[in-house]
Design a protein around this motif. Structure first.
Motif, PDB file in Angstrom:
ATOM      1  N   ARG A 111      46.179  31.307  39.515  1.00  0.00           N
ATOM      2  CA  ARG A 111      47.432  32.064  39.489  1.00  0.00           C
ATOM      3  C   ARG A 111      48.372  31.752  40.656  1.00  0.00           C
ATOM      4  N   ILE A 112      47.818  31.350  41.803  1.00  0.00           N
ATOM      5  CA  ILE A 112      48.640  31.164  43.002  1.00  0.00           C
ATOM      6  C   ILE A 112      48.707  29.697  43.431  1.00  0.00           C
ATOM      7  N   LEU A 113      47.529  29.115  43.684  1.00  0.00           N
ATOM      8  CA  LEU A 113      47.498  27.778  44.272  1.00  0.00           C
ATOM      9  C   LEU A 113      47.954  26.691  43.302  1.00  0.00           C
ATOM     10  N   PHE A 114      47.370  26.696  42.099  1.00  0.00           N
ATOM     11  CA  PHE A 114      47.647  25.584  41.178  1.00  0.00           C
ATOM     12  C   PHE A 114      49.121  25.485  40.772  1.00  0.00           C
ATOM     13  N   PRO A 115      49.781  26.581  40.347  1.00  0.00           N
ATOM     14  CA  PRO A 115      51.191  26.449  39.948  1.00  0.00           C
ATOM     15  C   PRO A 115      52.095  25.934  41.078  1.00  0.00           C
ATOM     16  N   GLN A 116      51.876  26.440  42.305  1.00  0.00           N
ATOM     17  CA  GLN A 116      52.716  26.012  43.418  1.00  0.00           C
ATOM     18  C   GLN A 116      52.357  24.604  43.877  1.00  0.00           C
ATOM     19  N   MET A 117      51.063  24.284  43.825  1.00  0.00           N
ATOM     20  CA  MET A 117      50.637  22.949  44.194  1.00  0.00           C
ATOM     21  C   MET A 117      51.253  21.898  43.277  1.00  0.00           C
ATOM     22  N   MET A 118      51.348  22.216  41.978  1.00  0.00           N
ATOM     23  CA  MET A 118      51.873  21.250  41.018  1.00  0.00           C
ATOM     24  C   MET A 118      53.326  20.883  41.306  1.00  0.00           C
ATOM     25  N   ARG A 119      54.100  21.839  41.809  1.00  0.00           N
ATOM     26  CA  ARG A 119      55.489  21.536  42.135  1.00  0.00           C
ATOM     27  C   ARG A 119      55.560  20.433  43.189  1.00  0.00           C
ATOM     28  N   HIS A 120      54.680  20.519  44.181  1.00  0.00           N
ATOM     29  CA  HIS A 120      54.667  19.517  45.247  1.00  0.00           C
ATOM     30  C   HIS A 120      53.962  18.228  44.809  1.00  0.00           C
ATOM     31  N   ALA A 121      53.012  18.355  43.870  1.00  0.00           N
ATOM     32  CA  ALA A 121      52.223  17.189  43.467  1.00  0.00           C
ATOM     33  C   ALA A 121      52.900  16.336  42.406  1.00  0.00           C
ATOM     34  N   LEU A 122      53.818  16.921  41.637  1.00  0.00           N
ATOM     35  CA  LEU A 122      54.372  16.220  40.479  1.00  0.00           C
ATOM     36  C   LEU A 122      55.018  14.869  40.802  1.00  0.00           C
ATOM     37  N   PRO A 123      55.823  14.739  41.869  1.00  0.00           N
ATOM     38  CA  PRO A 123      56.387  13.404  42.153  1.00  0.00           C
ATOM     39  C   PRO A 123      55.313  12.339  42.363  1.00  0.00           C
ATOM     40  N   GLY A 124      54.300  12.669  43.175  1.00  0.00           N
ATOM     41  CA  GLY A 124      53.209  11.717  43.398  1.00  0.00           C
ATOM     42  C   GLY A 124      52.358  11.518  42.165  1.00  0.00           C
ATOM     43  N   LEU A 125      52.115  12.615  41.428  1.00  0.00           N
ATOM     44  CA  LEU A 125      51.335  12.532  40.192  1.00  0.00           C
ATOM     45  C   LEU A 125      52.034  11.637  39.175  1.00  0.00           C
ATOM     46  N   GLY A 126      53.356  11.817  39.057  1.00  0.00           N
ATOM     47  CA  GLY A 126      54.123  10.991  38.124  1.00  0.00           C
ATOM     48  C   GLY A 126      54.099   9.527  38.502  1.00  0.00           C
ATOM     49  N   ASN A 127      54.229   9.246  39.792  1.00  0.00           N
ATOM     50  CA  ASN A 127      54.185   7.860  40.241  1.00  0.00           C
ATOM     51  C   ASN A 127      52.813   7.242  39.966  1.00  0.00           C
ATOM     52  N   ASN A 128      51.747   8.007  40.240  1.00  0.00           N
ATOM     53  CA  ASN A 128      50.393   7.508  39.969  1.00  0.00           C
ATOM     54  C   ASN A 128      50.190   7.255  38.475  1.00  0.00           C
ATOM     55  N   TRP A 129      50.728   8.128  37.628  1.00  0.00           N
ATOM     56  CA  TRP A 129      50.599   7.941  36.181  1.00  0.00           C
ATOM     57  C   TRP A 129      51.292   6.661  35.733  1.00  0.00           C
ATOM     58  N   LEU A 130      52.477   6.393  36.240  1.00  0.00           N
ATOM     59  CA  LEU A 130      53.196   5.184  35.831  1.00  0.00           C
ATOM     60  C   LEU A 130      52.458   3.926  36.275  1.00  0.00           C
ATOM     61  N   VAL A 131      51.895   3.967  37.474  1.00  0.00           N
ATOM     62  CA  VAL A 131      51.118   2.810  37.951  1.00  0.00           C
ATOM     63  C   VAL A 131      49.833   2.680  37.143  1.00  0.00           C
ATOM     64  N   LEU A 132      49.182   3.820  36.849  1.00  0.00           N
ATOM     65  CA  LEU A 132      47.960   3.806  36.041  1.00  0.00           C
ATOM     66  C   LEU A 132      48.230   3.213  34.664  1.00  0.00           C
ATOM     67  N   LEU A 133      49.358   3.605  34.075  1.00  0.00           N
ATOM     68  CA  LEU A 133      49.706   3.107  32.746  1.00  0.00           C
ATOM     69  C   LEU A 133      49.801   1.585  32.740  1.00  0.00           C
ATOM     70  N   LYS A 134      50.408   1.036  33.767  1.00  0.00           N
ATOM     71  CA  LYS A 134      50.523  -0.429  33.845  1.00  0.00           C
ATOM     72  C   LYS A 134      49.187  -1.088  34.199  1.00  0.00           C
ATOM     73  N   THR A 135      48.352  -0.363  34.920  1.00  0.00           N
ATOM     74  CA  THR A 135      47.045  -0.911  35.305  1.00  0.00           C
ATOM     75  C   THR A 135      46.137  -1.103  34.097  1.00  0.00           C
ATOM     76  N   THR A 136      46.403  -0.375  33.011  1.00  0.00           N
ATOM     77  CA  THR A 136      45.573  -0.536  31.814  1.00  0.00           C
ATOM     78  C   THR A 136      45.600  -1.972  31.290  1.00  0.00           C
ATOM     79  N   ALA A 137      46.612  -2.745  31.684  1.00  0.00           N
ATOM     80  CA  ALA A 137      46.671  -4.145  31.248  1.00  0.00           C
ATOM     81  C   ALA A 137      45.468  -4.939  31.748  1.00  0.00           C
ATOM     82  N   LEU A 138      44.817  -4.449  32.815  1.00  0.00           N
ATOM     83  CA  LEU A 138      43.675  -5.171  33.378  1.00  0.00           C
ATOM     84  C   LEU A 138      42.439  -5.096  32.488  1.00  0.00           C
TER      85      LEU A 138
END
Length: 246
Positions: A162-189
């Protein structure tokens, strides 16, 4: 228009495999990332050491090398461990009886498919990056709110949900999104270890038609489409969490 010489369905099948690998790898990476972040922030020293060692080693070795090590070495290690465990069970159950027949209590041989190896490897690699992303996001959450929730009598799981996860996600989303885009391209390996993903399908089609530029351009455009859709969804998620945490 690109003339794919009738290989359109083959590329689409490969694209679906790519999406499956990416999404399942993301699920594993997020799970490992959350566990790793909590371990690095834990007061339990062995957990901190384990998480620190995990992120240090994984981020220091190239992704392709790790994929080859896990695909080939991991399978050998697993099967050797299974054989050793079976041997110990037989020694213990047999109790030195010369007439005891050797029994395989666990499978003697387990073959890791390229699909599973790709998911495990990519998830394991990006779990290390997600660990640092989530660790930074957790540290950015106001400690006063967490202390207030505990003082109110909330259980640790409820505080997290109720407290930590929702607020943490706001701060994590930019890094999470960047990691997802890199992960998506890494699947080519994963095509390197024999999985029939989009890149491998394109490689086979290019070899059959002698049109490598055409098929690799098609793959590039499909990855670009995946990236564009992902970026739009990430922007929506950022707006959603920004509203929820005002």
């Amino acid at each position: 228009m690109l003339d794919l010489k009738g290989y359109e369905s083959s590329l689409l099948e490969g694209a679906w495999v790519t999406i499956e690998v990416a999404l399942l790898s993301l699920l594993l990476a997020v799970t490992l990332g959350l566990l790793g972040a909590l371990a690095k922030l834990s007061s339990f020293k062995p957990a901190r050491w384990l998480a620190t060692g995990y992120t240090t080693v994984i981020r220091g070795i190239p992704d392709l090398v790790l994929m080859m090590l896990i695909f080939f070495g991991g399978q050998v290690l697993l099967n050797n461990s299974l054989y050793s465990f079976n041997q110990k069970l037989n020694d213990w159950i047999g109790g030195g009886d010369p007439d005891h027949q050797w029994v395989s209590y666990l499978p003697d041989y387990v073959e890791i498919s390229p699909f599973m190896a790709g998911i495990i490897t990519i998830g394991f690699i990006f779990g290390a990056y997600m660990t640092e992303t989530f660790r930074g996001a957790i540290l950015a959450v106001d400690k006063g709110e967490l202390e207030a929730a505990r003082a109110y009598g909330m259980k640790p799981t409820l505080v997290f949900r109720r407290i930590l996860f929702p607020q943490m996600m706001r701060h994590a989303l930019p890094g999470l999104g960047n990691n997802w885009l890199v992960l998506l391209k890494t699947t080519a390996l994963v095509s390197i270890i024999g999985l029939d993903d989009m890149v491998r399908k394109a490689s086979l089609a290019a070899g059959a038609t002698q049109l490598p530029f055409t098929f690799y351009m098609a793959v590039a455009l499909i990855f670009l489409l995946f990236t564009a859709v992902s970026t739009s969804m990430l922007r929506w998620a950022e707006r959603h969490y920004a509203i929820q945490t005002r």
